[in-house]
Design a protein around this motif. Structure first.
Motif, short mmCIF file in Angstrom:
data_model
loop_
_atom_site.label_atom_id
_atom_site.label_comp_id
_atom_site.label_asym_id
_atom_site.label_seq_id
_atom_site.Cartn_x
_atom_site.Cartn_y
_atom_site.Cartn_z
N UNK A 167 0.84 -1.20 0.00
CA UNK A 167 0.00 0.00 0.00
C UNK A 167 0.88 1.25 0.00
N UNK A 168 0.45 2.23 -0.81
CA UNK A 168 1.18 3.49 -0.95
C UNK A 168 0.19 4.65 -0.98
N UNK A 169 0.63 5.78 -0.45
CA UNK A 169 -0.15 7.02 -0.59
C UNK A 169 0.25 7.68 -1.90
N UNK A 170 -0.74 8.03 -2.73
CA UNK A 170 -0.49 8.76 -3.97
C UNK A 170 -1.10 10.15 -3.83
N UNK A 171 -0.34 11.15 -4.28
CA UNK A 171 -0.71 12.55 -4.12
C UNK A 171 -1.32 13.10 -5.40
N UNK A 172 -2.46 12.49 -5.81
CA UNK A 172 -3.12 12.94 -7.03
C UNK A 172 -2.34 12.56 -8.28
N UNK A 173 -2.73 13.12 -9.41
CA UNK A 173 -2.04 12.84 -10.66
C UNK A 173 -2.95 12.18 -11.68
N UNK A 174 -2.34 11.33 -12.51
CA UNK A 174 -3.08 10.66 -13.58
C UNK A 174 -2.68 9.20 -13.68
N UNK A 175 -3.61 8.37 -14.13
CA UNK A 175 -3.35 6.95 -14.34
C UNK A 175 -3.76 6.58 -15.75
N UNK A 176 -2.97 5.70 -16.35
CA UNK A 176 -3.28 5.16 -17.67
C UNK A 176 -3.20 3.64 -17.56
N UNK A 177 -4.22 2.96 -18.06
CA UNK A 177 -4.22 1.51 -18.12
C UNK A 177 -4.23 1.12 -19.59
N UNK A 178 -3.24 0.32 -19.99
CA UNK A 178 -3.18 -0.14 -21.38
C UNK A 178 -2.26 -1.34 -21.47
N UNK A 179 -2.72 -2.38 -22.15
CA UNK A 179 -1.92 -3.60 -22.37
C UNK A 179 -1.36 -4.18 -21.07
N UNK A 180 -2.21 -4.26 -20.04
CA UNK A 180 -1.85 -4.84 -18.74
C UNK A 180 -0.72 -4.08 -18.02
N UNK A 181 -0.58 -2.80 -18.35
CA UNK A 181 0.36 -1.93 -17.65
C UNK A 181 -0.43 -0.74 -17.09
N UNK A 235 0.22 2.81 -15.71
CA UNK A 235 1.20 3.89 -15.57
C UNK A 235 0.58 4.99 -14.74
N UNK A 236 1.30 5.43 -13.71
CA UNK A 236 0.80 6.45 -12.80
C UNK A 236 1.80 7.61 -12.76
N UNK A 237 1.29 8.81 -12.97
CA UNK A 237 2.08 10.03 -12.81
C UNK A 237 1.53 10.75 -11.59
#
Length: 129
Positions: free
Chosen positions: A60-74, A76-78
Motif C-alpha cells: 500500500x502506498x499514498x499517492x498525491x493525485x495525478x493521472x493513471x493510464x491503463x493499457x496492455x496490462x500496464x 502507468x501512474x504520474x
C-alpha cells in the motif's frame, strides 16, 4: 507469474515498477480495481491509497493525485508523491488535516487552496489508518 505491471513516476524518478495480480487506484471519483485484460483508460487520480496485490503479498502506498493510464496490462501512474503507508505518521497526518482546516478561505483562490490541502490531508489520514 503476475499479470499486471504497475509503474509509478514522480517528478524526481520512477518510484515504483512492480508486477501485481491486482491493482486498486484511488481515482478522483472513487476507487478503481484493475485486473489483467482491463480495457484501456486514462483517469485523474485522487489523494489516497494505491493498493497492489503482489506475489509477495499486499503493498500500500499514498499517492498525491495525478493521472493513471491503463493499457496492455500496464498501469502507468504520474503523481507528485508516492509514500509507502508504513512511513506515514497518522498523528502527523491528523495535524496536517487540522492545519488545513484553519487555512483562510475568504477569497475564492484561498478557498481552492484550503480545499486542496484538506483533500490531501484526508487522503494521508485514510492511508495511514
Amino acid at each position: 507469474m503476475a499479470s499486471l505491471r504497475c509503474v509509478v513516476v514522480t517528478p524526481e524518478k520512477t518510484a515504483l515498477n512492480r508486477e501485481a495480480d491486482y491493482i486498486s487506484l484511488p481515482m478522483d471519483d472513487g476507487e478503481l480495481g484493475v485486473l489483467k485484460g482491463r480495457a484501456p483508460m486514462i483517469g485523474r487520480l485522487g489523494f489516497g491509497t494505491l493498493r497492489l496485490q503482489t506475489a509477495a503479498g499486499p503493498e500500500r502506498y499514498y499517492v498525491d493525485g495525478g493521472f493513471a493510464q491503463v493499457e496492455d496490462n500496464v498501469v502507468n501512474i504520474l503523481t507528485g508523491k508516492l509514500i509507502p503507508v508504513d512511513l506515514i505518521d497518522n498523528d502527523k497526518a491528523r495535524e496536517e488535516l487540522n492545519e488545513a482546516r484553519t487555512l483562510p478561505s475568504s477569497k475564492l483562490e484561498d478557498m481552492a487552496i484550503k480545499q486542496l490541502a484538506i483533500r490531501k490531508a484526508r487522503g494521508k489520514v485514510r492511508a495511514s489508518s
